[in-house]
Design a protein around this motif. Structure first.
Motif, PDB file in Angstrom:
ATOM      1  N   LEU A  79      22.738 -31.869  49.878  1.00 57.99           N
ATOM      2  CA  LEU A  79      21.347 -31.638  49.363  1.00 57.99           C
ATOM      3  C   LEU A  79      21.013 -31.920  48.084  1.00 57.99           C
ATOM      4  CD1 LEU A  79      22.165 -27.174  50.466  1.00 57.99           C
ATOM      5  CD2 LEU A  79      20.850 -29.004  51.084  1.00 57.99           C
ATOM      6  N   SER A  80      22.178 -32.266  47.834  1.00 57.57           N
ATOM      7  CA  SER A  80      22.004 -32.884  45.954  1.00 57.57           C
ATOM      8  C   SER A  80      21.242 -34.431  45.997  1.00 57.57           C
ATOM      9  CB  SER A  80      23.076 -32.581  45.377  1.00 57.57           C
ATOM     10  OG  SER A  80      23.112 -33.622  44.170  1.00 57.57           O
ATOM     11  N   PHE A  81      22.171 -35.326  47.334  1.00 59.68           N
ATOM     12  CA  PHE A  81      21.833 -36.258  47.316  1.00 59.68           C
ATOM     13  C   PHE A  81      19.987 -36.166  47.857  1.00 59.68           C
ATOM     14  CE2 PHE A  81      20.792 -39.704  50.427  1.00 59.68           C
ATOM     15  CZ  PHE A  81      21.136 -40.942  49.247  1.00 59.68           C
ATOM     16  N   ALA A  82      19.851 -35.325  48.399  1.00 59.54           N
ATOM     17  CA  ALA A  82      18.839 -35.406  49.314  1.00 59.54           C
ATOM     18  C   ALA A  82      17.550 -35.356  47.853  1.00 59.54           C
ATOM     19  CB  ALA A  82      18.541 -34.218  49.915  1.00 59.54           C
ATOM     20  N   LEU A  83      17.663 -34.447  47.213  1.00 58.36           N
ATOM     21  CA  LEU A  83      17.367 -33.786  46.276  1.00 58.36           C
ATOM     22  C   LEU A  83      17.638 -35.302  44.880  1.00 58.36           C
ATOM     23  CD1 LEU A  83      17.999 -30.270  45.047  1.00 58.36           C
ATOM     24  CD2 LEU A  83      15.469 -31.106  45.822  1.00 58.36           C
ATOM     25  N   LYS A  84      17.805 -35.861  44.962  1.00 58.62           N
ATOM     26  CA  LYS A  84      18.033 -37.303  44.294  1.00 58.62           C
ATOM     27  C   LYS A  84      17.170 -37.819  44.248  1.00 58.62           C
ATOM     28  CE  LYS A  84      22.354 -36.288  41.757  1.00 58.62           C
ATOM     29  NZ  LYS A  84      23.718 -37.147  42.062  1.00 58.62           N
ATOM     30  N   VAL A  85      17.541 -38.511  46.117  1.00 57.46           N
ATOM     31  CA  VAL A  85      16.020 -39.158  46.879  1.00 57.46           C
ATOM     32  C   VAL A  85      14.787 -39.084  46.246  1.00 57.46           C
ATOM     33  CG1 VAL A  85      15.211 -40.697  48.508  1.00 57.46           C
ATOM     34  CG2 VAL A  85      17.463 -39.788  47.872  1.00 57.46           C
ATOM     35  N   ILE A  86      14.593 -37.549  46.659  1.00 60.90           N
ATOM     36  CA  ILE A  86      13.075 -37.049  47.176  1.00 60.90           C
ATOM     37  C   ILE A  86      12.591 -37.447  45.195  1.00 60.90           C
ATOM     38  CG2 ILE A  86      11.302 -35.165  46.853  1.00 60.90           C
ATOM     39  CD1 ILE A  86      14.099 -34.652  49.816  1.00 60.90           C
ATOM     40  N   THR A  87      12.990 -37.229  44.262  1.00 58.98           N
ATOM     41  CA  THR A  87      12.746 -36.917  43.155  1.00 58.98           C
ATOM     42  C   THR A  87      12.291 -38.233  42.347  1.00 58.98           C
ATOM     43  OG1 THR A  87      13.856 -34.567  42.461  1.00 58.98           O
ATOM     44  CG2 THR A  87      13.959 -36.355  40.695  1.00 58.98           C
ATOM     45  N   LYS A  88      13.608 -39.118  42.862  1.00 62.00           N
ATOM     46  CA  LYS A  88      13.598 -40.437  42.815  1.00 62.00           C
ATOM     47  C   LYS A  88      12.062 -41.333  43.277  1.00 62.00           C
ATOM     48  CE  LYS A  88      15.665 -45.470  42.552  1.00 62.00           C
ATOM     49  NZ  LYS A  88      16.271 -46.048  43.322  1.00 62.00           N
ATOM     50  N   ASP A  89      11.571 -41.064  44.209  1.00 64.69           N
ATOM     51  CA  ASP A  89      10.577 -41.764  45.255  1.00 64.69           C
ATOM     52  C   ASP A  89       9.172 -40.191  44.796  1.00 64.69           C
ATOM     53  OD1 ASP A  89      11.468 -43.220  46.798  1.00 64.69           O
ATOM     54  OD2 ASP A  89      11.746 -41.903  48.497  1.00 64.69           O
TER      55      ASP A  89
END
Length: 159
Positions: free
Chosen positions: A63-73
């Motif tokens: 979940l944390s990884f997904a949030l980081k990727v989406i936030t970056k994009d």
């Protein structure tokens, strides 16, 4: 077995050829069985708890990884378009992040996985997801076991 019961000038030897009784042997076997069962129970419980904790930690990490990727994009983009793909059952929401007219990335929830499409390539960024929404500057991801990861994003890019 011989036992010496010392005295001054006397030596007495006791001969004990009796051995262990059946009751004593059975008592020892029962005690060992109980101790073994308790030990196995403790080890099994600890192993199960460690496995559950590892799975829980992996889910939080996903979940944390997904949030980081989406936030970056999201921070690379200047526009978010959310469309519903009604050709699928159930309908999928497609979240497209744009920079001008160029697509930065597209996100969708499919088969309980968040799939990111960037440069024409699909990649799974999170597994075991029951709900995924991006609206405005908020992202919310809910896993199958009820874990929720949410964040509010502010644009860093000036217009």
């Amino acid at each position: 077995m011989c036992i010496y019961l010392g005295g001054q000038n006397k030596m007495k030897w006791l001969l004990n050829s009796k051995g262990l009784t059946l009751f004593e042997v059975l008592t020892v076997v029962v005690i060992l069985a109980v101790v073994s069962m308790l030990s196995i129970s403790i080890v099994t419980s600890a192993t199960k708890q460690q496995l559950e904790q590892s799975t829980h930690n992996r889910d939080i990490k996903d979940l944390s990884f997904a949030l980081k990727v989406i936030t970056k994009d999201f921070r690379k983009s200047d526009n978010l378009i959310t469309e519903s793909d009604d050709t699928t059952d159930p309908p999928k929401e497609l979240h497209t992040l744009l920079l001008g007219e160029e697509v930065v990335s597209t996100y969708r929830l499919e088969n309980n996985q968040i799939i990111r499409n960037s440069n024409g390539k699909d990649e799974v960024i999170a597994y075991k997801i029951s709900s995924f929404t991006i609206s405005g500057g908020a992202i919310e991801i809910i896993s199958e076991d009820g874990q929720t990861a949410a964040t509010d994003i502010t644009q860093r890019r000036g217009k």
